[in-house]
Design a protein around this motif. Structure first.
Motif, PDB file in Angstrom:
ATOM      1  N   HIS A 195       0.842  -1.196   0.000  1.00  0.00           N
ATOM      2  CA  HIS A 195       0.000   0.000   0.000  1.00  0.00           C
ATOM      3  C   HIS A 195       0.875   1.242   0.000  1.00  0.00           C
ATOM      4  O   HIS A 195       1.904   1.285   0.688  1.00  0.00           O
ATOM      5  CB  HIS A 195      -0.899   0.030   1.236  1.00  0.00           C
ATOM      6  N   PRO A 196       0.486   2.271  -0.743  1.00  0.00           N
ATOM      7  CA  PRO A 196       1.213   3.541  -0.642  1.00  0.00           C
ATOM      8  C   PRO A 196       1.112   4.091   0.772  1.00  0.00           C
ATOM      9  O   PRO A 196       0.099   3.926   1.438  1.00  0.00           O
ATOM     10  CB  PRO A 196       0.480   4.459  -1.634  1.00  0.00           C
ATOM     11  N   THR A 197       2.158   4.739   1.245  1.00  0.00           N
ATOM     12  CA  THR A 197       2.136   5.361   2.567  1.00  0.00           C
ATOM     13  C   THR A 197       2.002   6.876   2.414  1.00  0.00           C
ATOM     14  O   THR A 197       2.285   7.444   1.350  1.00  0.00           O
ATOM     15  CB  THR A 197       3.426   5.055   3.345  1.00  0.00           C
ATOM     16  N   ILE A 198       1.559   7.528   3.482  1.00  0.00           N
ATOM     17  CA  ILE A 198       1.407   8.987   3.443  1.00  0.00           C
ATOM     18  C   ILE A 198       2.752   9.659   3.158  1.00  0.00           C
ATOM     19  O   ILE A 198       2.851  10.564   2.328  1.00  0.00           O
ATOM     20  CB  ILE A 198       0.811   9.498   4.768  1.00  0.00           C
ATOM     21  N   GLY A 200       5.320   8.349   1.666  1.00  0.00           N
ATOM     22  CA  GLY A 200       5.726   8.049   0.295  1.00  0.00           C
ATOM     23  C   GLY A 200       5.031   8.960  -0.715  1.00  0.00           C
ATOM     24  O   GLY A 200       5.655   9.445  -1.670  1.00  0.00           O
ATOM     25  N   ILE A 201       3.738   9.208  -0.490  1.00  0.00           N
ATOM     26  CA  ILE A 201       2.987  10.098  -1.381  1.00  0.00           C
ATOM     27  C   ILE A 201       3.538  11.517  -1.296  1.00  0.00           C
ATOM     28  O   ILE A 201       3.722  12.202  -2.309  1.00  0.00           O
ATOM     29  CB  ILE A 201       1.493  10.067  -1.022  1.00  0.00           C
ATOM     30  N   LYS A 202       3.824  11.972  -0.086  1.00  0.00           N
ATOM     31  CA  LYS A 202       4.390  13.320   0.098  1.00  0.00           C
ATOM     32  C   LYS A 202       5.714  13.480  -0.632  1.00  0.00           C
ATOM     33  O   LYS A 202       6.017  14.545  -1.172  1.00  0.00           O
ATOM     34  CB  LYS A 202       4.588  13.607   1.589  1.00  0.00           C
ATOM     35  N   GLU A 203       6.489  12.419  -0.637  1.00  0.00           N
ATOM     36  CA  GLU A 203       7.820  12.475  -1.249  1.00  0.00           C
ATOM     37  C   GLU A 203       7.797  12.148  -2.742  1.00  0.00           C
ATOM     38  O   GLU A 203       8.842  12.138  -3.396  1.00  0.00           O
ATOM     39  CB  GLU A 203       8.754  11.516  -0.518  1.00  0.00           C
ATOM     40  N   GLY A 204       6.591  11.882  -3.271  1.00  0.00           N
ATOM     41  CA  GLY A 204       6.481  11.595  -4.693  1.00  0.00           C
ATOM     42  C   GLY A 204       6.975  10.226  -5.093  1.00  0.00           C
ATOM     43  O   GLY A 204       7.336  10.005  -6.252  1.00  0.00           O
ATOM     44  N   LYS A 205       6.981   9.284  -4.166  1.00  0.00           N
ATOM     45  CA  LYS A 205       7.478   7.940  -4.453  1.00  0.00           C
ATOM     46  C   LYS A 205       6.371   7.060  -5.029  1.00  0.00           C
ATOM     47  O   LYS A 205       5.199   7.219  -4.707  1.00  0.00           O
ATOM     48  CB  LYS A 205       8.002   7.282  -3.177  1.00  0.00           C
ATOM     49  N   ASP A 206       6.749   6.126  -5.864  1.00  0.00           N
ATOM     50  CA  ASP A 206       5.850   5.063  -6.319  1.00  0.00           C
ATOM     51  C   ASP A 206       6.297   3.797  -5.594  1.00  0.00           C
ATOM     52  O   ASP A 206       7.150   3.055  -6.066  1.00  0.00           O
ATOM     53  CB  ASP A 206       5.947   4.896  -7.837  1.00  0.00           C
ATOM     54  N   GLU A 207       5.709   3.559  -4.425  1.00  0.00           N
ATOM     55  CA  GLU A 207       6.175   2.483  -3.563  1.00  0.00           C
ATOM     56  C   GLU A 207       5.863   1.101  -4.116  1.00  0.00           C
ATOM     57  O   GLU A 207       6.575   0.134  -3.826  1.00  0.00           O
ATOM     58  CB  GLU A 207       5.590   2.671  -2.161  1.00  0.00           C
TER      59      GLU A 207
END
Length: 218
Positions: A195-198, A200-207
């Motif tokens: 699942h994407p993490t908060i 990760g989303i803030k940092e622009g990552k595609d986890e």
């Protein structure tokens, strides 16, 4: 805390889950990437000739397929036909009765299939044809599915006209795995839940993509 949030009417906003760039690229020299949201059948022969010696392939099905590539794509990945779906239908002469049809196969005898690891990426935007495509690919021996729960809306579209000229649609057939396990309303089977993490989303990552790369490298 008080916030003012701008809202939009549904018809004012059209969201398309597709990339604007190419459907094919290299993550690095050993890992190739396919975005099915912009993939055309005519590209497949070139792509698989190009990537035949790579260590792994990531197939992104978080976007609705541009074309129906289920059987064409499987031709390059599978070494033999694989059962992947069983359909159920209604019996019009006996309302309320449903019956299972034949189990459908994907792939064909292929002595030179793609040998690398294959990771299929899915999430809540993976629905209908995207879920059907994922089911087919996951039946192939070197393919794994990674991501989070899909829409659970696999199946065809049957249109219903309601009073007042209101039109709606439902899935007119049942879509099951060969063992009769459910897909509709529950989603597609996943091998690796990510699942994407908060943060990760803030940092622009595609986890999800990062995890797929990790699995291929290991």
């Amino acid at each position: 805390m008080k916030f003012k949030i701008k809202t939009f009417k549904g018809l004012d906003r059209t969201i398309k889950f597709t990339y604007n760039d190419t459907c094919f690229k290299y993550i690095n020299k050993n890992i190739a990437y396919l975005n099915v949201g912009s993939l055309k059948k005519e590209y497949l022969q070139y792509i698989f000739t190009e990537i035949k010696d790579t260590k792994g392939l990531i197939i992104d099905l978080r976007y609705y397929p541009k074309e129906f590539v289920v059987y064409n794509l499987a031709m390059y990945l599978a070494s033999k036909p694989n059962e992947f779906v069983t359909l159920s239908r209604t019996e019009n002469n006996l309302p309320g009765l449903f019956f299972y049809g034949n189990t459908v196969k994907v792939g064909e005898i292929n002595k030179t299939p793609y040998k690398g690891k294959v990771i299929v990426l899915v999430n809540e935007n993976t629905q209908s044809q995207g879920e059907f495509t994922t089911m087919a690919l996951s039946s192939i021996e070197n393919v794994k599915v990674l991501g989070n729960i899909t829409a659970g809306a696999d199946g065809n579209l049957s249109s219903i006209l309601l009073p007042g000229e209101v039109r709606t649609m439902i899935s007119g057939i049942g879509i099951y795995y060969p063992d009769k396990s459910q897909t509709q309303r529950v989603g597609i089977k996943i091998d690796y839940f990510v699942h994407p993490t908060i943060n990760g989303i803030k940092e622009g990552k595609d986890e999800l993509l990062e995890k797929a790369i990790e699995l291929i490298n290991n």
